[in-house]
Design an enzyme around this catalytic site. Sequence first.
Site, PDB file in Angstrom:
ATOM      1  N   ASP A 120      -6.158   4.211   3.157  1.00 50.93           N
ATOM      2  CA  ASP A 120      -4.863   4.173   3.842  1.00 50.93           C
ATOM      3  C   ASP A 120      -4.760   5.336   4.829  1.00 50.93           C
ATOM      4  O   ASP A 120      -4.780   6.494   4.427  1.00 50.93           O
ATOM      5  CB  ASP A 120      -3.730   4.244   2.822  1.00 50.93           C
ATOM      6  CG  ASP A 120      -2.352   4.186   3.469  1.00 50.93           C
ATOM      7  OD1 ASP A 120      -2.262   3.758   4.637  1.00 50.93           O
ATOM      8  OD2 ASP A 120      -1.375   4.569   2.813  1.00 50.93           O
ATOM      9  N   HIS A 156      -3.932   0.401   3.016  1.00 47.35           N
ATOM     10  CA  HIS A 156      -2.485   0.393   3.153  1.00 47.35           C
ATOM     11  C   HIS A 156      -1.947  -0.956   2.657  1.00 47.35           C
ATOM     12  O   HIS A 156      -2.495  -2.006   2.969  1.00 47.35           O
ATOM     13  CB  HIS A 156      -2.091   0.605   4.620  1.00 47.35           C
ATOM     14  CG  HIS A 156      -0.631   0.816   4.817  1.00 47.35           C
ATOM     15  ND1 HIS A 156       0.023   1.944   4.387  1.00 47.35           N
ATOM     16  CD2 HIS A 156       0.317   0.026   5.384  1.00 47.35           C
ATOM     17  CE1 HIS A 156       1.306   1.864   4.693  1.00 47.35           C
ATOM     18  NE2 HIS A 156       1.511   0.699   5.290  1.00 47.35           N
ATOM     19  N   CYS A 209       5.296   1.159   1.516  1.00 45.99           N
ATOM     20  CA  CYS A 209       5.036   1.209   2.960  1.00 45.99           C
ATOM     21  C   CYS A 209       6.268   1.748   3.695  1.00 45.99           C
ATOM     22  O   CYS A 209       6.627   2.901   3.529  1.00 45.99           O
ATOM     23  CB  CYS A 209       4.629  -0.159   3.486  1.00 45.99           C
ATOM     24  SG  CYS A 209       3.222  -0.910   2.659  1.00 45.99           S
TER      25      CYS A 209
END
Length: 260
Positions: A196, A228, A149
């Site tokens: 995502d 995500h 991330c």
Amino acid sequence: MPMLQHFLLAFATFGSALAAGSYPSLKVRNAGVPVGQFKNVSGIQIYHSYPPGRNTSAKAILHVTDIYGVPLLENQLLADSIASNDYLVIMPDLFAGDAVSDAEQEAGLNLTDWRALHPMSEIDRIINTTIAYMRSELGVEKIGGVGYCFGGKYVPRFLTASGGIDAGFIAHPSSLTEGEISSVKGPLSMAAGTLDTAFNATAKVRAEAILNTNNVTFQSNLYFAAPHGFAVRPNQSIPQQAYAKQASFIQAVTWFDSWL
């Protein structure tokens, strides 16, 4: 065979092999007590997870976290899981004790304001300090970088000709620019999810094209129905998400086994 049935069959076979112990060190930990240790290094709290039976290693992994940082149980267990494959894993606190918590998220934390408190220049400084510590004090010769991330932006930033990371793996990166991909020189593996929006299939294809044009060794996987954060905090009750975390973990470890 329909695609969904093929996926479920492959997942069941893969899961059975893991359950049978065919790949004991490649099973990512999702629960339990972390085994690493925190040490203060130049004012930075750094989580150290050691390879079995040793506290040193010529090859080590720099773990660059998501916004939940070093306090997150899943991040510590992920570091421990990588370390069990004979790597020293070093995970610095990127946010000086100000990692985002679930409670803050639920209370409506303004992430734009939070990010302003942790600018790229400061994150770069912490990573540079950590790399220098790994090289000089820990005697590490080769450094692999994993970024999830938030951290998925920073591994490419240091996977350059002089950045200090020798091989990298990123999963569902956020705010990663094409310029940062263009600067990559070392081998890079990428994990993306179809759900995502931060790093979607289009961004993945574009990144592949840039790396291919620049003759950079790379590999990428696209995981179906993975949102995500799937490589760190998936919904374990959803088979596709549980598979995506486990498979992306294997992707990372086998990448470093080949290129670090």
